[in-house]
Design an enzyme around this catalytic site. Structure first.
Site, PDB file in Angstrom:
ATOM      1  N   HIS A  45      -1.035   0.426  -9.946  1.00 21.83           N
ATOM      2  CA  HIS A  45      -1.800  -0.580  -8.835  1.00 21.83           C
ATOM      3  C   HIS A  45      -2.312  -1.653  -9.664  1.00 21.83           C
ATOM      4  O   HIS A  45      -3.391  -1.946  -9.751  1.00 21.83           O
ATOM      5  CB  HIS A  45      -2.756   0.040  -8.024  1.00 21.83           C
TER       6      HIS A  45
ATOM      7  N   ARG B  91       0.679  -1.063  -0.051  1.00 18.08           N
ATOM      8  CA  ARG B  91       0.187   0.002  -0.047  1.00 18.08           C
ATOM      9  C   ARG B  91       0.907   1.142  -0.153  1.00 18.08           C
ATOM     10  O   ARG B  91       2.113   1.338   0.524  1.00 18.08           O
ATOM     11  CB  ARG B  91      -0.982   0.045   1.286  1.00 18.08           C
TER      12      ARG B  91
ATOM     13  N   GLU C 240      -3.243   7.824  -5.218  1.00 13.88           N
ATOM     14  CA  GLU C 240      -3.765   7.071  -6.468  1.00 13.88           C
ATOM     15  C   GLU C 240      -4.816   7.893  -7.234  1.00 13.88           C
ATOM     16  O   GLU C 240      -4.989   7.700  -8.443  1.00 13.88           O
ATOM     17  CB  GLU C 240      -3.715   5.921  -6.369  1.00 13.88           C
TER      18      GLU C 240
END
Length: 325
Positions: free
Chosen positions: A285, A238, A267
């Site tokens: 991601h 993360r 993000e």
């Protein structure tokens, strides 16, 4: 007629409808849920819905309070911090996730990033695209064979990664305070007792920890300073586990050699001081994603929700047991 809503990407619900047909289910209606710019369902978009499948977005407490008929909110992910689980439980609704669906994919992506850093694939591709043909440019690299990879925590992804790393000749050490030494050694890895030892010893530090209070900013100026100047950092966990400003400085001033991350803190806006650094690879991601993993993800999330709507207990529930009201 039961209703299940989908807060998902623009992909059609053909696969889910095919599953219903295969099972002979004719009393379930599927529909797309309208949402605001923050990907929160609109106030009356869940009228009559007993189930909700969520690929992205937030499900706050008011969703359950205004929709007491909801029996399940099923998230298309492993994490479920985007759902108010306490409110769901109070309302009598299951919350489900999809554990393990992308274990192999994330482990493989992590290996790919490590190999990329060792062979400078992305770095050299950028160089050639810019018009330079220079095989000697950039940071120095060695063979990974005989080098040490340090894994921070030892969940299913880290465990799947171990034989992949061993396949390219790397030794593996692990910092996992809740895992017994014998358990880690059973995978052919070695347990270290402190995080500082791992950072100081490893040639590659790879994060595999959840984002909790203990791991927020676990990579920071102090821990980066412990690393070898030739070392790499890889993060497929993360974004919040890394102090990105500190990592950007470490990459710029030579504290460490290079880094590769699949996650960043912001993000939603694609903002990070790591983006654009020549010795940092950033992927969006995407470690979880393959056509195989995505198909499994959607199917399992839908079947979890369908089970609840049909009065059964979902396999992948994260709250309960519940007394139905």
């Amino acid at each position: 007629m039961h209703r299940i809503g989908f807060l998902c990407s623009e992909r059609p619900l053909d696969g889910e409808r095919a599953l219903l047909a295969e099972r002979g289910v004719t009393d379930v209606e599927l529909f797309d849920v309208e949402h605001d710019e923050h990907r929160v369902p609109l106030a009356d978009s869940l009228a009559g819905a007993e189930g909700l499948v969520v690929e992205w977005g937030t499900i706050p407490a008011w969703v359950f309070k205004e929709n007491p008929q909801l029996k399940c909110v099923s998230t298309m992910s492993i994490g479920y911090d985007n759902i108010d689980v306490d409110a769901a439980t109070e309302s009598g609704a299951f919350v489900t996730n999809v554990p393990g669906y992308c274990t192999y994919d994330v482990a493989l992506h992590t290996l790919a990033l490590i190999c990329d850093l060792y062979r400078k694939v992305t770095y050299r591709d950028r160089l050639v695209r810019s018009g330079r043909w220079d095989d000697m440019a950039g940071y120095s690299v060695w063979r990974p064979r005989g080098k040490t990879a340090g894994l921070v925590y030892f969940g299913s992804i880290a465990r799947a990664l171990v034989p992949m790393l061993q396949g390219i000749g790397m030794n593996v050490i692990v910092y996992a305070p809740t895992k017994a030494r014998e358990f880690i050694e059973g995978y052919g890895a070695k347990k270290v007792e402190s995080l500082d030892d791992l950072f100081a010893t490893a040639d590659v530090v790879s994060l595999h920890c959840p984002l909790v209070e203990e791991t927020t900013g676990i990579v920071n100026a102090r821990t980066l300073a412990l690393m070898k100047p030739t070392a790499f950092l890889v993060n497929t966990a993360r974004g919040g586990c890394v102090d990105e400003e500190a990592l950007a400085r470490a990459l710029t001033d030579g504290t460490i050699s290079a880094a590769a991350v699949d996650v960043i803190a912001d993000e939603a806006r694609c903002r990070s001081p790591l983006i654009g650094l020549e010795n940092c690879v950033v992927t969006p991601h995407a470690a979880y994603l393959s056509e195989d993993s995505y198909a499994e993800l959607r199917q399992r999330a839908f079947l979890n929700c369908l089970s609840a709507v049909q009065g059964e207990t979902p396999i992948d529930r994260v709250n309960g047991p519940l007394e139905w009201v």
